[in-house]
Design a protein around this motif. Structure first.
Motif, short mmCIF file in Angstrom:
data_model
loop_
_atom_site.label_atom_id
_atom_site.label_comp_id
_atom_site.label_asym_id
_atom_site.label_seq_id
_atom_site.Cartn_x
_atom_site.Cartn_y
_atom_site.Cartn_z
N LEU A 23 -3.87 5.82 -4.60
CA LEU A 23 -2.55 5.29 -4.92
C LEU A 23 -2.18 5.64 -6.35
N GLU A 24 -0.96 6.10 -6.55
CA GLU A 24 -0.51 6.49 -7.89
C GLU A 24 0.88 5.92 -8.15
N MET A 25 1.04 5.32 -9.35
CA MET A 25 2.33 4.76 -9.76
C MET A 25 2.78 5.42 -11.05
N ASN A 26 4.02 5.88 -11.06
CA ASN A 26 4.61 6.47 -12.26
C ASN A 26 5.58 5.46 -12.87
N LEU A 27 5.28 4.97 -14.07
CA LEU A 27 6.07 3.93 -14.70
C LEU A 27 7.39 4.45 -15.25
N ARG A 87 1.02 7.26 -2.14
CA ARG A 87 -0.34 7.06 -1.67
C ARG A 87 -0.70 8.21 -0.75
N ASN A 88 -1.74 8.92 -1.14
CA ASN A 88 -2.20 10.08 -0.35
C ASN A 88 -1.03 11.02 -0.08
N ASP A 89 -0.24 11.28 -1.16
CA ASP A 89 0.91 12.19 -1.12
C ASP A 89 2.07 11.68 -0.28
N THR A 90 2.04 10.41 0.11
CA THR A 90 3.15 9.81 0.84
C THR A 90 3.98 8.96 -0.11
N GLU A 91 5.28 9.24 -0.20
CA GLU A 91 6.16 8.48 -1.06
C GLU A 91 6.38 7.09 -0.48
N ILE A 92 6.26 6.06 -1.33
CA ILE A 92 6.43 4.67 -0.89
C ILE A 92 7.59 4.05 -1.67
N ASN A 93 8.58 3.56 -0.95
CA ASN A 93 9.75 2.95 -1.59
C ASN A 93 9.56 1.44 -1.73
N LEU A 94 9.69 0.96 -2.97
CA LEU A 94 9.50 -0.45 -3.26
C LEU A 94 10.74 -1.04 -3.91
N THR A 95 10.96 -2.33 -3.72
CA THR A 95 11.99 -3.03 -4.45
C THR A 95 11.50 -3.26 -5.88
N PRO A 96 12.38 -3.58 -6.83
CA PRO A 96 11.93 -3.82 -8.21
C PRO A 96 10.83 -4.88 -8.31
N LYS A 97 10.94 -5.96 -7.55
CA LYS A 97 9.94 -7.02 -7.65
C LYS A 97 8.63 -6.59 -6.99
N PHE A 150 7.59 -3.55 -6.92
CA PHE A 150 7.03 -2.60 -7.88
C PHE A 150 6.29 -3.33 -8.99
N LYS A 151 6.90 -4.38 -9.52
CA LYS A 151 6.28 -5.12 -10.62
C LYS A 151 5.00 -5.81 -10.15
N LEU A 152 5.00 -6.34 -8.93
CA LEU A 152 3.81 -6.98 -8.39
C LEU A 152 2.69 -5.96 -8.22
N LEU A 153 3.02 -4.80 -7.67
CA LEU A 153 2.00 -3.75 -7.49
C LEU A 153 1.50 -3.25 -8.84
N GLU A 154 2.39 -3.15 -9.82
CA GLU A 154 1.98 -2.73 -11.16
C GLU A 154 0.93 -3.69 -11.72
N TYR A 155 1.13 -4.99 -11.53
CA TYR A 155 0.17 -5.97 -12.05
C TYR A 155 -1.16 -5.86 -11.31
N LEU A 156 -1.11 -5.63 -10.01
CA LEU A 156 -2.35 -5.44 -9.24
C LEU A 156 -3.10 -4.20 -9.72
N LEU A 157 -2.37 -3.13 -9.99
CA LEU A 157 -2.99 -1.89 -10.47
C LEU A 157 -3.60 -2.05 -11.85
N LYS A 195 3.75 -1.87 3.24
CA LYS A 195 4.16 -0.58 2.68
C LYS A 195 3.01 0.28 2.18
N ILE A 196 1.97 -0.34 1.61
CA ILE A 196 0.91 0.51 1.02
C ILE A 196 -0.40 0.47 1.79
N ASP A 197 -0.54 -0.44 2.77
CA ASP A 197 -1.80 -0.55 3.51
C ASP A 197 -1.67 -0.26 5.01
N LYS A 198 -0.55 -0.63 5.59
CA LYS A 198 -0.42 -0.65 7.05
C LYS A 198 -0.78 0.68 7.71
N ASN A 199 -0.32 1.78 7.15
CA ASN A 199 -0.51 3.09 7.79
C ASN A 199 -1.66 3.89 7.19
#
Length: 226
Positions: A135-139, A146-156, A158-165, A203-207
């Motif tokens: 998984l890669e996040m560009n701030l 994730r694994n070259d698949t683009e994942i679309n997130l809402t702002p909130k 995104f912020k939650l995932l940023e904190y987890l990362l 969004k980031i785990d299911k598939n």
């Protein structure tokens, strides 16, 4: 880059936080000198922004305390006091720069980048990419893959995932997530954090074969490969 903001005026603190996060910085807020001191000494930050007039411990004494154990940590002081004596007192306490209120966000950003360049030797060392497993996040571009698949997130999301990362392989309580991501105290009668965790999972785990977000019963959540 991680920046600690110590400011008792919550409106001003929120404005600074929003302005810095829009530029890709990660921020933590403290509203009094004692809390700010504890955060500064117990965590790793690239820069501290502090008001001088603070409850519990003023910014000058706070700066002196930080300097005892972290002499190289850049500190910018904010104050409504703009006389030469006030500035000298701030610099004598250990501040690297001094900004008089009110100020423009652009000016604060210029001061921050100058101090970071001086402390790191190169502004290009600022990290805008967070990675964990595949998984890669560009701030800067606010994009997630994730694994070259683009994942679309809402702002909130995104912020939650940023904190987890930023806190992988560590159990994060709902209270901590509420305070750090939502800037609010967690109400045990609500489940909004679980709702957003589930949004992220879809969004980031299911598939994907390997799951990254896991629940620790009675404790919270942990971000790790499993």
């Amino acid at each position: 880059m991680k920046i600690l903001i110590i400011e008792d005026d919550q409106r001003v603190a929120a404005l600074i936080q929003r302005g810095l996060e829009e530029q890709g910085f990660t921020t933590t807020l403290a509203y009094d000198g004692i809390s700010g001191k504890k955060l500064a000494l117990n965590n790793q930050y690239d820069l501290v922004i502090t008001d001088i007039v603070l409850p519990k411990l003023d910014g000058l004494d706070l700066c002196k305390e930080i300097r005892k154990t972290k002499p190289d940590l850049p500190i910018i002081m904010l104050t409504a006091l703009g006389t030469t004596d006030d500035k000298v007192e701030g610099f004598d306490a250990g501040a690297d720069d001094y900004l008089i209120k009110p100020f423009e966000m652009r000016e604060l950003l210029v001061r921050i980048r100058a101090l970071l360049k001086r402390s790191t030797g190169n502004t290009n060392s600022i990290k805008f990419i967070l990675k964990y497993a595949d998984l890669e996040m560009n701030l800067q571009t606010k994009s997630v893959r994730r694994n070259d698949t683009e994942i679309n997130l809402t702002p909130k999301e995104f912020k939650l995932l940023e904190y987890l990362l930023q806190n992988p392989e560590r159990v994060l309580s709902r209270t901590e997530i509420a305070e750090e991501v939502w800037d609010t105290h967690f109400d045990t009668g609500t489940n909004f954090i679980d709702v957003y965790i589930n949004y992220l999972r879809k969004k980031i785990d299911k598939n994907f074969d390997h799951k990254l977000i896991h629940t620790k019963s009675g404790m919270g959540f942990i971000f790790k490969v499993e």
